[in-house]
Design a protein around this motif. Structure first.
Motif, mmCIF file in Angstrom:
data_model
loop_
_atom_site.group_PDB
_atom_site.id
_atom_site.type_symbol
_atom_site.label_atom_id
_atom_site.label_comp_id
_atom_site.label_asym_id
_atom_site.label_seq_id
_atom_site.Cartn_x
_atom_site.Cartn_y
_atom_site.Cartn_z
ATOM 1 N N SER A 59 59.967 33.460 42.997
ATOM 2 C CA SER A 59 59.870 32.260 42.160
ATOM 3 C C SER A 59 58.659 32.327 41.230
ATOM 4 O O SER A 59 58.651 31.708 40.172
ATOM 5 N N ASP A 60 57.632 33.103 41.615
ATOM 6 C CA ASP A 60 56.448 33.266 40.772
ATOM 7 C C ASP A 60 56.630 34.349 39.713
ATOM 8 O O ASP A 60 55.836 34.446 38.783
ATOM 9 N N ALA A 61 57.670 35.148 39.849
ATOM 10 C CA ALA A 61 57.907 36.252 38.922
ATOM 11 C C ALA A 61 58.768 35.778 37.754
ATOM 12 O O ALA A 61 59.698 34.991 37.938
ATOM 13 N N ALA A 62 58.456 36.264 36.565
ATOM 14 C CA ALA A 62 59.305 35.995 35.409
ATOM 15 C C ALA A 62 60.577 36.828 35.540
ATOM 16 O O ALA A 62 60.617 37.819 36.273
ATOM 17 N N SER A 63 61.607 36.444 34.830
ATOM 18 C CA SER A 63 62.909 37.101 34.975
ATOM 19 C C SER A 63 62.875 38.592 34.629
ATOM 20 O O SER A 63 63.709 39.345 35.105
ATOM 21 N N ASN A 64 61.941 39.020 33.827
ATOM 22 C CA ASN A 64 61.887 40.433 33.458
ATOM 23 C C ASN A 64 60.744 41.179 34.155
ATOM 24 O O ASN A 64 60.445 42.310 33.819
ATOM 25 N N ASP A 105 69.785 39.345 39.695
ATOM 26 C CA ASP A 105 70.201 38.556 38.536
ATOM 27 C C ASP A 105 69.280 37.335 38.393
ATOM 28 O O ASP A 105 68.308 37.184 39.149
ATOM 29 N N GLU A 106 69.589 36.466 37.462
ATOM 30 C CA GLU A 106 68.716 35.337 37.153
ATOM 31 C C GLU A 106 68.592 34.316 38.276
ATOM 32 O O GLU A 106 67.656 33.528 38.304
ATOM 33 N N ARG A 109 70.253 36.970 43.090
ATOM 34 C CA ARG A 109 71.234 37.773 43.824
ATOM 35 C C ARG A 109 71.056 39.238 43.461
ATOM 36 O O ARG A 109 70.801 39.581 42.316
ATOM 37 N N CYS A 110 71.215 40.078 44.451
ATOM 38 C CA CYS A 110 71.094 41.510 44.230
ATOM 39 C C CYS A 110 72.352 42.014 43.537
ATOM 40 O O CYS A 110 73.466 41.815 44.025
ATOM 41 N N VAL A 111 72.163 42.649 42.370
ATOM 42 C CA VAL A 111 73.290 43.173 41.625
ATOM 43 C C VAL A 111 73.261 44.701 41.534
ATOM 44 O O VAL A 111 74.130 45.312 40.929
ATOM 45 N N GLY A 112 72.247 45.313 42.159
ATOM 46 C CA GLY A 112 72.158 46.762 42.165
ATOM 47 C C GLY A 112 70.994 47.198 43.031
ATOM 48 O O GLY A 112 69.986 46.500 43.118
#
Length: 117
Positions: A59-64, A105-106, A109-112
């Motif tokens: 939650s503290d990390a930005a999406s990228n 993902d945003e 969820r783990c997508v890879g």
């Protein structure tokens, strides 16, 4: 993240635990998800703590952002199983000296995933 607290077993190897706490050791071997190490943390509390910590980190990390998490095997297994609930907790391998890369993902969820890099 810290590994599970093993109470009176901390610092002992399996043979020493078995010699010192034979009944507790056997009970734990028979049902490690329900039986706690002598004066130690139970699995449900450990699982809850690890997943709450992961949620806080993400939650503290930005999406990228890229996040590096260094942890012991139990923590890694809990995190991996949260992404892949069908996985067998005990069969998950994370060899020393390797790392795994999870792509989320945003919504987290783990997508890879790539293991043992």
């Amino acid at each position: 993240m810290e590994e599970s607290h093993f109470g009176a077993w901390e610092g002992l190897n399996a043979d020493e635990i078995q010699a010192t706490f034979p009944e507790d050791w056997q009970n734990w071997l028979d049902d490690p998800f329900r039986v706690s190490p002598t004066n130690g943390e139970n699995f449900q509390d450990f699982n809850t703590r690890v997943l709450a910590g992961l949620k806080n980190i993400l939650s503290d990390a930005a999406s990228n952002d890229h996040v590096l998490l260094v942890a012991h095997l139990g923590v890694l297994r809990v995190i991996n199983q949260s992404f892949f609930p069908e996985s067998n907790f005990w069969e998950q391998k994370f060899p020393a000296g390797t790392y795994s890369v999870y792509q989320l993902d945003e919504v987290g969820r783990c997508v890879g995933v790539v293991y043992d890099v």
